[in-house]
Motif scaffolding. Sequence first.
Motif, PDB file in Angstrom:
ATOM      1  N   HIS A 139       0.824  -1.217   0.000  1.00 44.00           N
ATOM      2  CA  HIS A 139       0.000   0.000   0.000  1.00 44.00           C
ATOM      3  C   HIS A 139       0.856   1.265   0.000  1.00 44.00           C
ATOM      4  CE1 HIS A 139      -3.900  -2.205   1.464  1.00 44.00           C
ATOM      5  NE2 HIS A 139      -3.430  -2.657   0.319  1.00 44.00           N
ATOM      6  N   LEU A 140       1.986   1.259   0.684  1.00 49.09           N
ATOM      7  CA  LEU A 140       2.901   2.409   0.603  1.00 49.09           C
ATOM      8  C   LEU A 140       3.321   2.627  -0.845  1.00 49.09           C
ATOM      9  CD1 LEU A 140       5.225   1.756   3.703  1.00 49.09           C
ATOM     10  CD2 LEU A 140       3.594   3.641   3.463  1.00 49.09           C
ATOM     11  N   LYS A 141       3.703   1.540  -1.512  1.00 44.53           N
ATOM     12  CA  LYS A 141       4.143   1.623  -2.912  1.00 44.53           C
ATOM     13  C   LYS A 141       3.039   2.145  -3.813  1.00 44.53           C
ATOM     14  CE  LYS A 141       3.327  -1.551  -5.726  1.00 44.53           C
ATOM     15  NZ  LYS A 141       3.100  -2.902  -6.257  1.00 44.53           N
ATOM     16  N   MET A 142       1.844   1.539  -3.730  1.00 41.54           N
ATOM     17  CA  MET A 142       0.765   1.919  -4.653  1.00 41.54           C
ATOM     18  C   MET A 142       0.250   3.331  -4.375  1.00 41.54           C
ATOM     19  SD  MET A 142       0.157  -0.190  -7.085  1.00 41.54           S
ATOM     20  CE  MET A 142      -1.415   0.344  -7.734  1.00 41.54           C
ATOM     21  N   LEU A 143      -0.029   3.620  -3.100  1.00 39.47           N
ATOM     22  CA  LEU A 143      -0.662   4.903  -2.772  1.00 39.47           C
ATOM     23  C   LEU A 143       0.271   6.073  -3.072  1.00 39.47           C
ATOM     24  CD1 LEU A 143      -2.385   3.820   0.561  1.00 39.47           C
ATOM     25  CD2 LEU A 143      -3.544   4.323  -1.593  1.00 39.47           C
ATOM     26  N   ALA A 144       1.551   5.924  -2.751  1.00 35.66           N
ATOM     27  CA  ALA A 144       2.481   7.044  -2.951  1.00 35.66           C
ATOM     28  C   ALA A 144       3.026   7.085  -4.379  1.00 35.66           C
ATOM     29  CB  ALA A 144       3.637   6.953  -1.950  1.00 35.66           C
ATOM     30  N   LEU A 145       3.541   5.973  -4.879  1.00 36.81           N
ATOM     31  CA  LEU A 145       4.259   6.009  -6.158  1.00 36.81           C
ATOM     32  C   LEU A 145       3.326   5.933  -7.366  1.00 36.81           C
ATOM     33  CD1 LEU A 145       7.349   3.756  -5.315  1.00 36.81           C
ATOM     34  CD2 LEU A 145       6.992   6.202  -4.886  1.00 36.81           C
ATOM     35  N   HIS A 146       2.227   5.199  -7.248  1.00 36.41           N
ATOM     36  CA  HIS A 146       1.308   5.071  -8.391  1.00 36.41           C
ATOM     37  C   HIS A 146       0.167   6.088  -8.334  1.00 36.41           C
ATOM     38  CE1 HIS A 146       2.958   1.609 -10.575  1.00 36.41           C
ATOM     39  NE2 HIS A 146       3.448   1.261  -9.402  1.00 36.41           N
ATOM     40  N   HIS A 147      -0.466   6.226  -7.169  1.00 33.79           N
ATOM     41  CA  HIS A 147      -1.571   7.197  -7.051  1.00 33.79           C
ATOM     42  C   HIS A 147      -1.079   8.597  -6.679  1.00 33.79           C
ATOM     43  CE1 HIS A 147      -4.532   4.121  -7.731  1.00 33.79           C
ATOM     44  NE2 HIS A 147      -4.082   3.400  -6.731  1.00 33.79           N
ATOM     45  N   ASP A 148       0.213   8.709  -6.336  1.00 34.20           N
ATOM     46  CA  ASP A 148       0.825  10.011  -6.056  1.00 34.20           C
ATOM     47  C   ASP A 148       0.147  10.737  -4.894  1.00 34.20           C
ATOM     48  OD1 ASP A 148       2.871  11.847  -6.624  1.00 34.20           O
ATOM     49  OD2 ASP A 148       1.526  13.112  -7.813  1.00 34.20           O
ATOM     50  N   LEU A 149      -0.196   9.972  -3.855  1.00 36.41           N
ATOM     51  CA  LEU A 149      -0.892  10.558  -2.705  1.00 36.41           C
ATOM     52  C   LEU A 149       0.092  10.932  -1.603  1.00 36.41           C
ATOM     53  CD1 LEU A 149      -3.846   8.031  -2.607  1.00 36.41           C
ATOM     54  CD2 LEU A 149      -4.007  10.443  -3.243  1.00 36.41           C
ATOM     55  N   GLY A 150      -0.179  12.067  -0.958  1.00 35.16           N
ATOM     56  CA  GLY A 150       0.661  12.523   0.139  1.00 35.16           C
ATOM     57  C   GLY A 150      -0.128  13.432   1.063  1.00 35.16           C
ATOM     58  N   PRO A 151       0.576  14.173   1.951  1.00 32.62           N
ATOM     59  CA  PRO A 151      -0.095  14.976   2.975  1.00 32.62           C
ATOM     60  C   PRO A 151      -1.028  16.068   2.442  1.00 32.62           C
ATOM     61  CG  PRO A 151       2.213  14.649   3.533  1.00 32.62           C
ATOM     62  CD  PRO A 151       2.034  14.110   2.145  1.00 32.62           C
TER      63      PRO A 151
END
Length: 660
Positions: free
Chosen positions: A291-303
């Motif tokens: 989930h860290l990989k998908m949410l941050a690197l693929h969906h580009d989600l952050g604060p």
Amino acid sequence: MGDVLWTPPADVRERSRIGGYLRWLREHRGLDFADYDALWRWSVTDLDGFWRSIWDHFEVVAHTAPTATLAERGMPGARWFPGATLNYAENVLRMPGRADDDPVVIAHGQTRAPVTLTAGELREQVRRVAAGLRRFGVTAGDRVAAYAPNIPETYVLLLATASLGAIFSSCAPEFGTRSVTDRWQQIEPTVLVAVDGYRYGDKPVDRRAEVAAIRAALPSVRHTVSIGYLDPVGDPPVGALGWAELAAPTDEPLAFTPVPFDHPLYVLYSSGTTGLPKPIVHGHGGILLEHLKMLALHHDLGPADRFFWFTTTGWMMWNFLVSGPAVGATIVLFDGNPGHPDLGGLWRLAAETGTTYFGTSAPFLLACRKGGLVPREVADLSALRGVGSTGAPLPAEGFTWVYETVGDGLQLQSLSGGTDVCTGFVGGVPLLPVHAGEITCRALGAKVEARSADGTPVIGELGELVITEPMPSMPVGFWNDPDGTRYREAYFDIYPGVWRHGDWITINDRGGCVITGRSDATLNRGGVRLGTAEFYSVVEGLDEVVDSVVVHLEDDEGGAGELLLFVVLAEGLKLDDPMRAKICRELRTALSPRHVPDEIHQVRAVPRTLSAKKLEVPVKKILTGTPVDSAAAKGALANPESLTAFAAFAQRRATDNTPA
């Protein structure tokens, strides 16, 4: 395939989280990748290097360090991060980049007023509920079950359960008693948390009788907690405590039990349309890294993001959504009827909550398109920069509709994966353009291939979707499957050592993917394999057709067999010969003569699972003589009564021995 609908901005590597990850790889690993394809190839070749980089780049909080990254590479049985101890809840509640008073959970629904939790409030609620579970005697390995919707209490309960090393399982409250007991009798929970009911649109749905029946069917349950959701002032049932008692004030600090990397986190279930639902066990470490990989690197989600996905607690997308705070994102929860008071409701919710990433299903987007909705005219969607679609293949016209009516500057990510891996293994990425009708890429660390009938990998032609290298979020195993027999049979019986997922996929030479339906619902005419998704795209593109299901009945003598199409028509319409001719003409023109059905019949409804997936395989079984009760578990269906029409049809055919 292939109109380019969106192109990454020139400075995408400066602005995106995957760009930051590429800089980190250069600085800390001495690795430089020219493009996404090179990065993907490294990620599925050097599994040790890639997955350790995810661990290090996201600074996973561990209590003891791993002695290796991948001790065993074979499937099934790959062993990831041996020796490591950690806790999923601790890593989620770290909420990087967020202050205590930042909102991190925004919950809307049709049953009560909106609720917002700040980072500090979320940690405080988890602290109290964990202490309450501890008072109940819950320890590592015990199961805690939630019959509850997509509301903050369910999320708090998941994190509190995980913090203790106990194992969580949820069923959405629209599941009937049998569906729930089929799942939970397998895992024997000791604590049951349940709502009294909910509103779906403006309709109240009382679930107290179902809760009592579920409770009676689960002798393992020692404590029952009632959430007064439909009736906040009513008393809990006899023998149950209220949520306030579970979450009572306490001085106990928030603590996290360190567990091994593959310690069970939660149990998800296959849809259970045929036989008992498979209890799929997911582990703390594998889910966290994936989930860290998908949410941050693929969906580009952050604060800076507000992340929404329309889902219930009975679908793995809920588990995916609620990992959002692990990358610093605020999650937007919604409980209710997505079509109430009209299809613009969720788009208005996105505007009201400042949603930056709007996740939904392909059927919802296609329903909006068919309804003539223009979302940007009913809501201010200026904050939106990403739209996610899953649950079924999204055809090219669905992509085009999003860019024409939602926004031309956002990135549309169609993705596919499953409950089995609790993620998408093909999807989108900020570095690559969006092509109409196409899933952009294979995800990092996911060695997805298409296999021909003889087992060789193919490019540019339809094949069986397989995964040829292990991923950390593949199941730890199935519950009550000590020697792994059921697990092996589910994924590894066709190609030893290779995960067979059960979908048809075409991968083109640029790495783009098109999924064309379940491979176990194959349409195989004269040796040519046809996916079902393109069928539905054409048939349901007609204004007169509301829904459809197509099945192929094989000929034992090796002939072409029979292709049968069943359609649900718009209110008041009857299927006649001109309508049949129109459907055949559309299929022949848009697809091929092979796609023209031998017969077309009208039905009142297409059977669907509770997560809205079409049931082609049970329909096919019924049409070939399997009794309804053996073909599908009715409790897993949104509309079990829809099966009777197919049974009657099969009986007529058998009696007449001629097409009806």
